[in-house]
Design a protein around this motif. Structure first.
Motif, PDB file in Angstrom:
ATOM      1  N   GLN A   1     -11.081   0.267   7.888  1.00  6.32           N
ATOM      2  CA  GLN A   1     -10.246   1.212   7.139  1.00  6.32           C
ATOM      3  C   GLN A   1      -9.737   0.579   5.846  1.00  6.32           C
ATOM      4  N   TYR A   2      -9.263  -0.648   5.951  1.00  7.41           N
ATOM      5  CA  TYR A   2      -8.771  -1.340   4.761  1.00  7.41           C
ATOM      6  C   TYR A   2      -9.897  -1.553   3.744  1.00  7.41           C
TER       7      TYR A   2
ATOM      8  N   ILE B   1       0.831  -1.210   0.000  1.00  7.92           N
ATOM      9  CA  ILE B   1       0.000   0.000   0.000  1.00  7.92           C
ATOM     10  C   ILE B   1       0.866   1.261   0.000  1.00  7.92           C
TER      11      ILE B   1
ATOM     12  N   ASN C   1      -5.225  -3.986   0.259  1.00  4.58           N
ATOM     13  CA  ASN C   1      -6.202  -3.547   1.258  1.00  4.58           C
ATOM     14  C   ASN C   1      -7.234  -4.633   1.533  1.00  4.58           C
TER      15      ASN C   1
ATOM     16  N   THR D   1     -12.927   2.316  -2.247  1.00 11.11           N
ATOM     17  CA  THR D   1     -12.662   3.631  -2.841  1.00 11.11           C
ATOM     18  C   THR D   1     -11.756   3.516  -4.061  1.00 11.11           C
ATOM     19  N   LEU D   2     -10.762   2.629  -4.002  1.00  7.14           N
ATOM     20  CA  LEU D   2      -9.855   2.446  -5.134  1.00  7.14           C
ATOM     21  C   LEU D   2     -10.582   1.904  -6.359  1.00  7.14           C
TER      22      LEU D   2
ATOM     23  N   ASP E   1      -2.986   1.179  -8.495  1.00 10.92           N
ATOM     24  CA  ASP E   1      -4.234   1.140  -7.718  1.00 10.92           C
ATOM     25  C   ASP E   1      -4.760  -0.282  -7.549  1.00 10.92           C
TER      26      ASP E   1
ATOM     27  N   GLN F   1     -12.652   0.177   3.382  1.00 10.53           N
ATOM     28  CA  GLN F   1     -13.035   1.450   2.771  1.00 10.53           C
ATOM     29  C   GLN F   1     -12.057   1.832   1.660  1.00 10.53           C
ATOM     30  N   GLN F   2     -10.775   1.606   1.900  1.00 11.24           N
ATOM     31  CA  GLN F   2      -9.782   1.936   0.877  1.00 11.24           C
ATOM     32  C   GLN F   2      -9.934   1.020  -0.345  1.00 11.24           C
TER      33      GLN F   2
ATOM     34  N   LYS G   1      -2.798  -1.939  -4.771  1.00 10.63           N
ATOM     35  CA  LYS G   1      -3.218  -1.409  -3.467  1.00 10.63           C
ATOM     36  C   LYS G   1      -4.604  -1.914  -3.063  1.00 10.63           C
TER      37      LYS G   1
END
Length: 398
Positions: A128-129, A96, A110, A135-136, A103, A131-132, A106
């Motif tokens: 958190q992971y 990450i 995640n 989002t990616l 992307d 969500q990332q 990552k």
């Protein structure tokens, strides 16, 4: 009304039945044409790729692993597949943070890190992971939507209801999932946020879509009807559930409770009496529920007396103020005055004030037991009454 603690317990149970189906992309061959079962806490093994969301509106991205991260991704999956979750998170964090990671790299990192964190009981990091990863927006539909669903579930589990519902709505809108076990999570979330009228159609859809809906889904629908003030529908649900499970004590108790809420005391009494006759009333609250039903039904004083005395003799009912007060009143209204006085004599010392002593004094006075009436009146004043003059009238009798 359903207690908050009961609601939260039910939410946790429902989430536990669904949480853990996350699908993790299999990068062993650095290909996006296969997946591996991602949730390890439940012990799932690898699964062959299948299209989980055939009706999804999202167009799958074309991203691929970068050449620079190929080796690191292979190590990451090797650690994850060996259940080495601490190592998985360490390797995922390195990818990450890497300058050469694209992307897609990552997003995959995640995703695996979220599964590792979840298995390490670190839900905050898992969210958190996830969500990332969402989002990616680089995972295939299987991985993307499963990450979104898991994120929503963890948010709901942590009482982040607004965020969880937003993610659930997005999940259903984009994935076009109709899975009943997922719909029921949304129904429960709406119920938990007191949106009972909105929860009802969602729960009905979940039950209708399942060949074998779980009993707790029906219980949840029944509770939603009750909280929404649709008592008649709640009773119908309770009757159907009780008929389906005649030997299930909980289903029968729920039915009795629904009858009570609908002010159908006689029907409630019939249900509870069957349980009592079968020796299935084993808890204090159950005996209290039954004698309360009789106490709120005309001409059932003798039944109140029988239930209370049976509960006391079995040691199930505790000899507390409410029990003795209900017993005293039932004896009194069935013209068993000596027994009523005896019960009031037991209730009065347990009362928070002297009003019960004062009532006892009045009954003793009416029965001509003047010395005892005077003493009860003195006890009433000593413990405190709203109108001491009422006690003085009895104390000053000649």
């Amino acid at each position: 009304m359903i207690s908050r603690s009961h609601k939260q317990a039910l939410l946790s149970v429902l989430i536990a039945t669904v949480l853990g189906g996350a699908v993790v992309a299999d990068a062993d061959a650095q290909s996006r044409s296969s997946d591996r079962g991602g949730e390890r806490r439940g012990g799932h093994g690898s699964t062959k790729a299948q299209v989980l969301y055939p009706e999804a509106t999202r167009e799958e991205p074309k991203g691929k692993p970068s050449s620079k991260m190929g080796g690191k991704l292979q190590k990451l999956f090797a650690a994850y597949n060996k259940d080495e979750y601490e190592e998985t998170r360490k390797l995922a964090d390195e990818i990450i943070a890497a300058d050469g990671a694209n992307d897609y790299d990552k997003a995959v990192a995640n995703q695996l890190a979220s599964q590792a964190a979840y298995n390490l009981d670190d839900n905050a990091a898992a969210k958190q992971y996830l969500q990332q990863a969402v989002t990616l927006n680089q995972l295939d539909n299987n991985g993307h939507f499963q990450a979104m669903l898991m994120l929503a579930q963890l948010q709901l589990q942590d009482e982040q209801y607004a965020e969880g519902l937003v993610n659930l709505d997005k999940y259903f809108a984009e994935s076009k999932s109709h899975k009943p076990e997922e719909l029921v999570i949304k129904g429960q979330a709406l119920y938990q946020t007191e949106k009972y009228a909105e929860a009802i159609p969602v729960l009905k859809a979940a039950i209708a879509a399942s060949p074998e809906p779980k009993d707790n889904w029906n219980q949840l629908l029944m509770a939603a009807y009750a909280e929404a003030g649709q008592t008649g529908e709640a009773v119908k649900e309770a009757e159907a559930l009780a008929a389906k499970n005649p030997a299930d004590k909980k289903a029968q108790l729920n039915l009795a409770s629904m009858y009570m809420q609908a002010d159908q005391m006689e029907k409630a009494a019939v249900v509870m009496d069957k349980l009592r006759a079968a020796g299935q009333l084993t808890e204090e609250r159950e005996y209290k529920q039954l004698y309360s039903i009789y106490a709120n039904t005309e001409n059932k004083e003798k039944d109140v007396i029988a239930v209370i005395n049976e509960g006391l003799s079995k040691g199930i009912l505790k000899p507390d103020y409410q029990v003795y007060l209900a017993l005293a009143q039932s004896y009194y209204y069935s013209d068993q005055i000596p027994q009523a006085i005896e019960a009031w004599q037991k209730a009065a010392p347990l009362s928070k004030d002297g009003e019960t002593y004062l009532n006892l004094a009045r009954v003793l006075h009416a029965e001509g037991r003047i010395p005892e009436a005077k003493q009860a009146a003195r006890d009433a004043k000593a413990k405190g009454v709203k109108n001491p003059a009422d006690a003085d009238k009895i104390i000053n009798l000649k």
